[in-house]
Design an enzyme around this catalytic site. Sequence first.
Site, short mmCIF file in Angstrom:
data_model
loop_
_atom_site.label_atom_id
_atom_site.label_comp_id
_atom_site.label_asym_id
_atom_site.label_seq_id
_atom_site.Cartn_x
_atom_site.Cartn_y
_atom_site.Cartn_z
N GLU A 68 3.66 13.56 -9.77
CA GLU A 68 3.00 14.87 -9.80
C GLU A 68 1.65 14.83 -10.51
OE1 GLU A 68 6.18 14.28 -10.36
OE2 GLU A 68 7.47 15.90 -9.66
N LYS A 89 22.82 13.78 -26.91
CA LYS A 89 22.95 14.83 -27.92
C LYS A 89 24.21 14.57 -28.72
CE LYS A 89 20.18 17.82 -25.21
NZ LYS A 89 20.11 17.94 -23.79
N TRP A 145 19.40 14.48 -31.66
CA TRP A 145 19.07 13.78 -30.42
C TRP A 145 18.89 12.29 -30.68
CZ3 TRP A 145 15.14 16.89 -26.96
CH2 TRP A 145 15.73 18.12 -26.61
N THR A 196 8.54 12.65 -4.47
CA THR A 196 9.06 12.21 -5.76
C THR A 196 10.34 11.43 -5.54
OG1 THR A 196 10.38 14.19 -5.97
CG2 THR A 196 8.19 14.27 -6.94
P1 AMP Z 1 7.69 8.92 -10.99
O1 AMP Z 1 7.22 10.26 -10.60
O2 AMP Z 1 8.72 8.35 -10.08
O3 AMP Z 1 6.54 8.00 -11.20
O4 AMP Z 1 8.43 9.07 -12.39
C1 AMP Z 1 7.80 9.67 -13.49
C2 AMP Z 1 8.66 9.51 -14.71
O5 AMP Z 1 8.75 8.12 -15.08
C3 AMP Z 1 8.09 10.18 -15.93
O6 AMP Z 1 8.36 11.56 -15.96
C4 AMP Z 1 8.81 9.42 -17.05
O7 AMP Z 1 10.12 9.91 -17.26
C5 AMP Z 1 8.90 8.03 -16.49
N1 AMP Z 1 7.82 7.20 -17.05
C6 AMP Z 1 6.66 6.87 -16.49
N2 AMP Z 1 5.94 6.06 -17.30
C7 AMP Z 1 6.67 5.89 -18.43
C8 AMP Z 1 6.49 5.18 -19.67
N3 AMP Z 1 5.43 4.44 -19.90
N4 AMP Z 1 7.47 5.28 -20.59
C9 AMP Z 1 8.58 6.01 -20.37
N5 AMP Z 1 8.82 6.68 -19.24
C10 AMP Z 1 7.88 6.63 -18.27
#
Ligand code: AMP
Length: 547
Positions: free
Chosen positions: A331, A444, A449, A186
């Site tokens: 994940e 916040k 929010w 991650t």
């Molecule tokens: P990663 O594991 O690096 O791909 O990051 C995942 C995170 O990216 C998610 O938990 C979201 O917070 C953010 N994310 C992914 N796609 C979107 C989307 N279309 N809009 C907003 N946030 C997103």
Amino acid sequence: MLGLMQNQPLLISNLIDFAEHHHGDGEIVSRRVEGDIHRYTWGDVARRARQVANALDGFKLDMSDRVATLAWNGYRHLELYFGVSGSGRVLHTINPRLHPEQIAWIANHAEDQVLCFDMTFLPIIQAVHAKCTTIRHWVAMCDADKLPSDSGIPNLISYEAWMGQQSSTYTWPSMDENSASSMCYTSGTTGHPKAALYSHRSTILHAYAAALPDVMCISARDAILPVVPMFHVNAWGIPYSAAMTGAKLVFPGPGMDGKSIYELIEGEGVTFAAGVPTVWQMLLGHMKPAGLRFSNLTRTVIGGSACPPAMIDAFRDEYNVDVLHAWGMTELSPLGTLCTLKNKHLKLPAEEQMKIRLKQGRAIFGIDMKIVDDAGHEQPHDGKAYGDLLVKGPWVVADYFKGEGGSPLVKDADGVGWFPTGDVATIDPDGYMQITDRSKDVIKSGGEWISSIDIENIAVAHPAVAMAACIGVKHPKWDERPIVAVVKKPGAEISREDLLKFYEGKTAKWQIPDDVVFVDSIPLGATGKMLKTKLREQLKDYVLPGV
Ligand code: AMP
């Protein structure tokens, strides 16, 4: 009574066998690190993936040993996808944009045995190889005559010399479909990264799901440009879905700028492209001033961070390209939701349809979602109530590699484990999920929010704004108040007052940011997402006006 159907494990080797037998002449086109364009077919990928498998056997690797890559999107990387996993080893794709120290930490944690890298990343390997204590073999993804003689890396071998001399006959092993096939760490901004360990089964199920018409709608008629890197969650699973359907693949290699991407899209008849918003910003930035058009591109999946409405508008209205907003995570292999309309939405006026398209979309079959409050109580799916987004499904992690930090899952009253995504979201009665924010980014203010994503979306809709990041700043009365950091478009002018005025009527008054800070750039993380932790650090001495 059990069913009487054949019980055949779902394996990644089945994908490449299928692509070879049924789409053997399907094209794979890659812009190479060397600068030229390389062309071959799914048949060639299959043949060379078997050579890779033989070469790994030659290294005396055991089943489940990790083989790492540090590479762009390209044909050799694709061969490793199938050769490594197909032969029972685990493909560990490393993000080259990580700090070298972090790369070494990840390689040691994964206990990688082999690392294959594109020559672009030779300086990184030179910096970290002595710290990578488990790697026994270093493979430079180039021809034998391109291998530097004085790299300083022990036993460095060229990819072509290593696998090129191997037999292209190989019998893929049969194994439990739950065997590990690939892993991805991650991009965690705090603490050490954690690895999602995908299985053959989860990968195949995700590949089926991704190809569905209401998901990416991938078919043998497509030419797909995955701009999303193969080092970030397996390029959203596109290499696997493309093998499953026989789609043409077009790889950008290191050429991620607007001009290079546009040339590939046009030159190769790309019908479908996938990437994070920042990439498309560069593409539109290249096309607009030159008055360029698309000839074949009909749809693009945008995800990884929230897609600004202005971008969806630009693609649809000016270029006739359908933007599919997607949400996912490392994940989740990574796809969770994708935004496509339902039949009943087709007659809605364009503005009403647009409100739906802005959401992150509906769950894909296989993914269950719910939103809960702080006490874990499920919140209604009314499109208004927001809560922490939890998911479960056969391609969602159950545990991280080596299990550090204990199980990530939250058990419900029936003892069923749900994965807490760290995102805050609403879900409407039609099942469309909308991310309000990362839970740690939400602002916040006075017990309410404020969504930082909403504030950013309004700012980037202003013609003078290239990028915007909203963060909360401590306030003595309201707890936190939003401010927005803005990068201006080249040559454009806009004042703080102009931008604050632009917010009026577009959001509730109390949600309008207290201030605008103009910056030269916004720090981006290794996967192209805005790094708000770093921005907060940069602005740590900032004081709100009047405080
Ligand atoms: P990663 O594991 O690096 O791909 O990051 C995942 C995170 O990216 C998610 O938990 C979201 O917070 C953010 N994310 C992914 N796609 C979107 C989307 N279309 N809009 C907003 N946030 C997103």
